[in-house]
Each structure stands twice: as C-alpha cells, then as structure tokens.
Design a protein around this motif. Sequence first.
Motif, PDB file in Angstrom:
ATOM      1  N   ALA A  41       0.844  -1.191   0.000  1.00  0.00           N
ATOM      2  CA  ALA A  41       0.000   0.000   0.000  1.00  0.00           C
ATOM      3  C   ALA A  41       0.885   1.249   0.000  1.00  0.00           C
ATOM      4  CB  ALA A  41      -0.907   0.003   1.219  1.00  0.00           C
ATOM      5  N   PHE A  42       1.951   1.189   0.790  1.00  0.00           N
ATOM      6  CA  PHE A  42       2.894   2.299   0.843  1.00  0.00           C
ATOM      7  C   PHE A  42       3.506   2.541  -0.534  1.00  0.00           C
ATOM      8  CE2 PHE A  42       7.568   3.055   1.295  1.00  0.00           C
ATOM      9  CZ  PHE A  42       7.517   4.407   1.590  1.00  0.00           C
ATOM     10  N   LEU A  43       3.944   1.454  -1.189  1.00  0.00           N
ATOM     11  CA  LEU A  43       4.558   1.593  -2.516  1.00  0.00           C
ATOM     12  C   LEU A  43       3.587   2.250  -3.487  1.00  0.00           C
ATOM     13  CD1 LEU A  43       6.573  -1.687  -3.200  1.00  0.00           C
ATOM     14  CD2 LEU A  43       7.377   0.563  -2.508  1.00  0.00           C
ATOM     15  N   THR A  83       8.815  14.064  -5.476  1.00  0.00           N
ATOM     16  CA  THR A  83       8.526  12.863  -4.688  1.00  0.00           C
ATOM     17  C   THR A  83       8.871  13.081  -3.216  1.00  0.00           C
ATOM     18  OG1 THR A  83       9.049  11.527  -6.608  1.00  0.00           O
ATOM     19  CG2 THR A  83       8.969  10.387  -4.495  1.00  0.00           C
ATOM     20  N   VAL A  84      10.058  13.638  -2.973  1.00  0.00           N
ATOM     21  CA  VAL A  84      10.482  13.743  -1.576  1.00  0.00           C
ATOM     22  C   VAL A  84       9.598  14.730  -0.809  1.00  0.00           C
ATOM     23  CG1 VAL A  84      12.306  15.524  -1.827  1.00  0.00           C
ATOM     24  CG2 VAL A  84      12.487  13.791  -0.060  1.00  0.00           C
ATOM     25  N   VAL A  85       9.278  15.857  -1.442  1.00  0.00           N
ATOM     26  CA  VAL A  85       8.485  16.859  -0.709  1.00  0.00           C
ATOM     27  C   VAL A  85       7.043  16.390  -0.527  1.00  0.00           C
ATOM     28  CG1 VAL A  85       7.606  19.231  -0.754  1.00  0.00           C
ATOM     29  CG2 VAL A  85       9.958  18.764  -1.454  1.00  0.00           C
ATOM     30  N   VAL A  86       6.439  15.932  -1.610  1.00  0.00           N
ATOM     31  CA  VAL A  86       5.025  15.553  -1.542  1.00  0.00           C
ATOM     32  C   VAL A  86       4.825  14.333  -0.628  1.00  0.00           C
ATOM     33  CG1 VAL A  86       3.093  14.639  -2.889  1.00  0.00           C
ATOM     34  CG2 VAL A  86       4.376  16.619  -3.714  1.00  0.00           C
ATOM     35  N   THR A  87       5.721  13.353  -0.725  1.00  0.00           N
ATOM     36  CA  THR A  87       5.579  12.173   0.133  1.00  0.00           C
ATOM     37  C   THR A  87       5.675  12.561   1.605  1.00  0.00           C
ATOM     38  OG1 THR A  87       6.651  10.891  -1.582  1.00  0.00           O
ATOM     39  CG2 THR A  87       6.381   9.824   0.551  1.00  0.00           C
ATOM     40  N   ALA A  88       6.603  13.453   1.904  1.00  0.00           N
ATOM     41  CA  ALA A  88       6.752  13.863   3.305  1.00  0.00           C
ATOM     42  C   ALA A  88       5.504  14.602   3.789  1.00  0.00           C
ATOM     43  CB  ALA A  88       7.983  14.752   3.474  1.00  0.00           C
ATOM     44  N   VAL A 119       6.970  13.856  20.528  1.00  0.00           N
ATOM     45  CA  VAL A 119       5.978  13.148  19.718  1.00  0.00           C
ATOM     46  C   VAL A 119       5.940  13.777  18.325  1.00  0.00           C
ATOM     47  CG1 VAL A 119       3.563  12.410  19.566  1.00  0.00           C
ATOM     48  CG2 VAL A 119       4.646  12.642  21.799  1.00  0.00           C
ATOM     49  N   ALA A 120       6.036  15.109  18.281  1.00  0.00           N
ATOM     50  CA  ALA A 120       6.063  15.803  16.990  1.00  0.00           C
ATOM     51  C   ALA A 120       7.349  15.473  16.243  1.00  0.00           C
ATOM     52  CB  ALA A 120       5.941  17.315  17.207  1.00  0.00           C
ATOM     53  N   VAL A 121       8.450  15.438  16.965  1.00  0.00           N
ATOM     54  CA  VAL A 121       9.731  15.106  16.324  1.00  0.00           C
ATOM     55  C   VAL A 121       9.669  13.708  15.706  1.00  0.00           C
ATOM     56  CG1 VAL A 121      12.174  14.633  16.759  1.00  0.00           C
ATOM     57  CG2 VAL A 121      11.091  16.633  17.796  1.00  0.00           C
ATOM     58  N   GLU A 122       9.068  12.783  16.429  1.00  0.00           N
ATOM     59  CA  GLU A 122       8.938  11.421  15.899  1.00  0.00           C
ATOM     60  C   GLU A 122       8.166  11.435  14.592  1.00  0.00           C
ATOM     61  OE1 GLU A 122       7.146   7.772  14.787  1.00  0.00           O
ATOM     62  OE2 GLU A 122       5.992   9.438  15.594  1.00  0.00           O
ATOM     63  N   LYS A 123       7.097  12.227  14.548  1.00  0.00           N
ATOM     64  CA  LYS A 123       6.291  12.318  13.329  1.00  0.00           C
ATOM     65  C   LYS A 123       7.143  12.847  12.177  1.00  0.00           C
ATOM     66  CE  LYS A 123       1.956  11.398  14.518  1.00  0.00           C
ATOM     67  NZ  LYS A 123       1.397  10.342  13.683  1.00  0.00           N
ATOM     68  N   VAL A 124       7.958  13.849  12.478  1.00  0.00           N
ATOM     69  CA  VAL A 124       8.807  14.441  11.444  1.00  0.00           C
ATOM     70  C   VAL A 124       9.827  13.395  10.957  1.00  0.00           C
ATOM     71  CG1 VAL A 124      10.616  16.149  11.024  1.00  0.00           C
ATOM     72  CG2 VAL A 124       8.540  16.811  12.242  1.00  0.00           C
ATOM     73  N   VAL A 125      10.436  12.705  11.899  1.00  0.00           N
ATOM     74  CA  VAL A 125      11.441  11.694  11.523  1.00  0.00           C
ATOM     75  C   VAL A 125      10.794  10.618  10.661  1.00  0.00           C
ATOM     76  CG1 VAL A 125      12.919   9.854  12.437  1.00  0.00           C
ATOM     77  CG2 VAL A 125      12.912  12.108  13.518  1.00  0.00           C
ATOM     78  N   PHE A 126       9.624  10.160  11.075  1.00  0.00           N
ATOM     79  CA  PHE A 126       8.964   9.101  10.331  1.00  0.00           C
ATOM     80  C   PHE A 126       8.573   9.568   8.924  1.00  0.00           C
ATOM     81  CE2 PHE A 126       4.849   7.191   9.099  1.00  0.00           C
ATOM     82  CZ  PHE A 126       5.326   5.929   8.773  1.00  0.00           C
ATOM     83  N   ALA A 127       7.987  10.756   8.831  1.00  0.00           N
ATOM     84  CA  ALA A 127       7.591  11.270   7.514  1.00  0.00           C
ATOM     85  C   ALA A 127       8.820  11.422   6.628  1.00  0.00           C
ATOM     86  CB  ALA A 127       6.869  12.611   7.679  1.00  0.00           C
ATOM     87  N   ALA A 128       9.927  11.884   7.207  1.00  0.00           N
ATOM     88  CA  ALA A 128      11.150  12.058   6.433  1.00  0.00           C
ATOM     89  C   ALA A 128      11.682  10.702   5.952  1.00  0.00           C
ATOM     90  CB  ALA A 128      12.201  12.786   7.278  1.00  0.00           C
ATOM     91  N   LEU A 129      11.626   9.711   6.825  1.00  0.00           N
ATOM     92  CA  LEU A 129      12.090   8.371   6.425  1.00  0.00           C
ATOM     93  C   LEU A 129      11.267   7.833   5.264  1.00  0.00           C
ATOM     94  CD1 LEU A 129      12.804   6.575   9.828  1.00  0.00           C
ATOM     95  CD2 LEU A 129      14.458   7.243   8.075  1.00  0.00           C
ATOM     96  N   ARG A 130       9.982   8.004   5.349  1.00  0.00           N
ATOM     97  CA  ARG A 130       9.094   7.550   4.277  1.00  0.00           C
ATOM     98  C   ARG A 130       9.424   8.270   2.974  1.00  0.00           C
ATOM     99  NH1 ARG A 130       3.305   5.260   5.359  1.00  0.00           N
ATOM    100  NH2 ARG A 130       2.711   5.801   3.241  1.00  0.00           N
ATOM    101  N   THR A 133      12.780   7.098   1.541  1.00  0.00           N
ATOM    102  CA  THR A 133      12.622   5.770   0.928  1.00  0.00           C
ATOM    103  C   THR A 133      11.978   5.894  -0.448  1.00  0.00           C
ATOM    104  OG1 THR A 133      12.242   4.924   3.142  1.00  0.00           O
ATOM    105  CG2 THR A 133      11.692   3.455   1.322  1.00  0.00           C
ATOM    106  N   ALA A 134      10.893   6.658  -0.519  1.00  0.00           N
ATOM    107  CA  ALA A 134      10.195   6.821  -1.789  1.00  0.00           C
ATOM    108  C   ALA A 134      11.117   7.440  -2.836  1.00  0.00           C
ATOM    109  CB  ALA A 134       8.953   7.687  -1.590  1.00  0.00           C
TER     110      ALA A 134
END
Lengths: 273, 358
Positions: A41-43, A83-88, A119-130, A133-134
Amino acid sequence: MSRVTRAPAAAGPRLEGAGPAHAFVAVLWRDLYVTFKEFYAFLAQVILQPLFLLFVFGKILTSLGYATHAYAQLLFPGIMALTVVVTAIQAMAFPLVAEFGWTREIEDRLLAPMPTGLVAVEKVVFAALRAITATLLMIPIGIGVLGSIPWRWSGVPLLVAVVLLGALVGAGIGLLLGTLVQPNRINIVFSLVFTPLLFTGASQYPWPSLADLRWFQVITAMNPMTYVSEGLRAALVPRIPHIDAWICVVVLIAWTAALIVAGARGFYRRAIA
Amino acid sequence: MEPTRTRVRRHPVPSAAPGGADDAVVEVVELVKRYPGLPAPAVDRVSFEVRRGEVFGLLGPNGAGKTTTVGILTTLVRPTAGMARVGGIDVRTDPMRVRGLVAVVPQRNNLDRSLSIRQNLLFHAAYHGVPAAERAERAARLLEQFGLADRADDKPDFFSGGQSQRVMIARALMHSPLVLFLDEPTTGLDPAARLFVWDRLRELRDSGVTLVLTTHDMDEAAALADRVGIMDHGRLLALDTPEALTRSLPGSRTLDLTTDDGTDRVPEVLDALQTLPGVERVERVVPESPRGPGGGAGGDGAGRGRLRLRLYVSGDAPALVAPAAAVLDRCGLELSEVGIGVPSLEDVFIHLTGRALR
C-alpha cells in the motif's frame, strides 16, 4: 472469567528505566511496523504519481518528439524533488489530521512518558524516512522508465543533503497543515495547497529558464520545493543552468527551521488544551 | 427513584493513618482552568485528594468540569492556576513523569486502528518501557481477564462500544499505573456491557489499583466509588462517602410528587407542603437543562408544565401521600405521579443544585 491476578498497584510502577528516548523509539517503531505491514500500500501510494509523471513527460513526450532526451534528463531530478516533498507532506499531514480529528489515536502516544515536542519530532522523523525511501525508489524506477538517468557520483553528497532537507521541509509543511487545518476542511485545503505546490516547484522546468516570465519566476522562488529541484539538478545535471547549490541549501535550512518551529507550535496547541 | 443499594463496603485502606499525607496519590489544591474565550472557568478552585487504593468518583452533569479535571491530572490540559500532583509529582512542572504514573480510559474510543487488539496493548506497554517478555505475558493475562482473548488478533474497527471500552481498560493497565483515570467508563454501553465493566473495575479495586472515575450516573458512583465528589459548573460542591453524602440529607425517605401544572405557584405550594408533619424539607426538582442567560427565572412558559417536588420525610412516607394530595388540591393542583424512595446521590445533587442530574 478469570479473576484479577495482577500484582497490586502497591508494587508500584516500575518505570525507572523508561526514559523519553525509549518511548521515542517505541513510537517510531510503531509507525515503521504499520508501514512494513502494509508495504505494498505504501509503494502504491508513493510511487504511482512520480511514475506516471516520469512516464508521460519523460518517456511518451520524448518518443513522440514533443520533448527531447535532454528534457527527460532535467525532469528526473525535478521528479525526485517532487517525490520527496510531496511524500513527506502526505506522510505527515493526512495521519495528523485524522489522529487529532477523529481517531484520537495520537492520545496514547501523547500520554507516553516523553515530552510532547518529542511526539512531533517522531512524526517528522517518520515522515522524512518515508519520503527518503520513496525518493530512493525513484532511482531504479527512473532507470526502468527512461532507460538511463543522469548520475554523478561527485554530486551524491549534495544529493543526500538536498533530499534530506527536502524531506524535512515537506514534513514541516505537513506538520503545519496537519495541525492548523480542521478535519472538515481537509479536502479543500489540500487541493488548494497541493496543486500550486506541485506546479510552482521548478520540478518540470529549471528555474533560471523562467527569466523571461518574471512574475512566475518570483512565485516559484517562494516555493521551497523549487530549491529541492534546483539543488538536485546541481547535484545530477550541473551543466543545466540552475540556482547555486549553496543558495539551495541555505534557503532549505531556513525553510526547514521556520516550518518545524511553526508546526511544532501548532502541534503543541492541538495536543495540550 | 431507585433505592440505594446496600453493599458491603471495603474497610478503609489499613495504612490510612491520620495525617498520612504520603498516602495521597492525587492532590488537587485550588485548581482552576479557564479556556480562552469562555466567560466561566471550566474548573473553579477545586481541591481534593485521592488516597492510595481508593476508588474516587467525580459525579456531575455534562459540562461540570469533570473531564477537564481529569485532563489536567493526566497532563493533556494545562491548569490556569492551582496545584495538581500525582504521586507527589506536579503535573505542571514534570508532566513527563506524571505520564508514566497515570493511565487514562477516555470517553471516546482512541484505540490504534492500524493495530490489532493485542498489538494495541503491546505497543502501549512499549511506549512505557515495559520489557518485551513482560509485555507479552501481561497482554495475554489482561486479554483473558477482559474476555478479549478470542478476538485478540482482530483490529478494533468493528468492535462494539463495550468491547472497545474493555480493550482501553486492558491497555491502560499494561504499564501498571499508579492511578487509573476513567472518564465516563460506561456511558453509552448497554446494561450487560456496563455490568461487565463494573465487575472488572471492582476486581481492580480489590487488587489495590487506585481508580478515579467521572460519571454523570449516580448509580455508577454509588456502586463503585469509596468517595464521591459532586461537581457542577466547575465547582466541587461536596465530597464524602456516598453514605455520608446521603446521610447529610434531611429525612430518611423521599416522597416525589408531580403535578401537570402549577409551575407558577411554586413558593405557595412549597410553603404549604413544608407545614405537613414529618416533612423535613421540600425541594423543587428542575430537569437538567442549560441555564438561561438570566439565571433561574425563565424557562416555564406562562406557568404551564409539569411541576416536580421532592419531600424529605422523617417518618412514614406512604402515610403522607394523602395529606400532600390534599394540600395540592387546596392549591388547585392535581397530583399525577407519586414516588417513594431512599435518598440517593441524585438527591444530594438535587439538594445542592436544585436540578436533577439527568
């Protein structure tokens, strides 16, 4: 039904070992776990749009003779930037609106023993990782669709820096949108934000080439994505006129700082009444 | 009105020695919360303590400030003034440590929809630093205890309100909190689900967990709470055991009288009934409704509408029905409904506010 067998609360919460770092890792692991579980689904979510853009503009238009191979070469870094901006943004804003708005899922994480900001930082890190990857996935996809992609090993450090900053800028935009937008407004706001963002980000054209279209050049200069596109061109296709790499990096750092600070403020306001 | 349940009350916590200040796991002093843009404070100078192992109930109608009080104690609402401590730690200066000590079962379902029930429990424990082996063992035990074992690997999407509530309580217990806060734990549940939750909460109480619950249901407060604080419009109006609260009311029985008319003659009727022998006190019961901007006066368009009165009676309540009917008759009113009961927490609320809870 079995009776309660748990130890009395007098045994006390044994939480001395649980620090904020521990909670942070656990919350990040939760997000990664959910992503891995639904990896296909992520892909589909992150790859379809850049894949089609690349295919139509880079492949179809060039084979029909409306665009040249050179255009495909300058388009590729732009599509990576998009891709990087929109995915994040998407990885950040959509879940945030839902979690603050109707699922309230975020409450369990806000109640974890960690500062609210983390908690916000975690969200940022996770969105950035996604997003990263994309974006990395765009490399094999580009090779597959275009036959070859512009590549310069000496440009890789700049590429890494710009992709990273692009991911953080996107996460910052997502954080701001996700905490400012009321759930019932999400559709309208997202269409008002996304379409202009997509087409004013110098993704499909190099910024200096807009010199004769001054008003549009000014507008595009205000979109942080422009500096991601231009920075990636500086890394991969430096012979095409582009904004200087150092300007891109400095502007992106400034945008990242401003967006994260404003977004974190919005996050705090939503989290703590 | 329902008679108050007789129930065997647990002995006071043995360590509740006089002046045992370290026995208070929750301390609230002159707590105030004002929301910007609202004229009245949501919580207005509220003070109370919750002792270790106690079940503490906050009873009051919607909007009384119960949820805000719990929100402050669980760190997601910032107090405007006053002091709130959990386990001796100030919620304002060290919210992070307070989060490790409390658990919350909110009014609204906030389960993680991307995770199965078991994973909801496991990840919650992970956030709180419970070691992995212990997590799995605890989750299995709690899923069993809350009757969720056979659905442990389902996602919470299609769970009923009662099931979700059980999952949220089980999740809250995963990190062995010092205090468990439950916000309206059975609102909206069907009677069977409600009894199931009550039974689980009693088990928790018996195992020594400190519980703070909010409710607008006097039966729930009476059935579960060792001590009850009655809240209305942000103020804590009374605080004691349910028995002591109901004992504080005049009379040993209540007699409810309803007429179809007569809201324009309240003082006259009240005075006349007050003179009957055995009547300790007469109160008008106004159904729960938002107060008009003008305060008490408005509401009963031109004297039409039902008038409900509650008499607190010291003697034989049934014997008072006929004289009371005669009094009403002399006032030109016809008695349409009669109810006899033992004073309950709802009467305490009516006594304190002049309004019914529901």
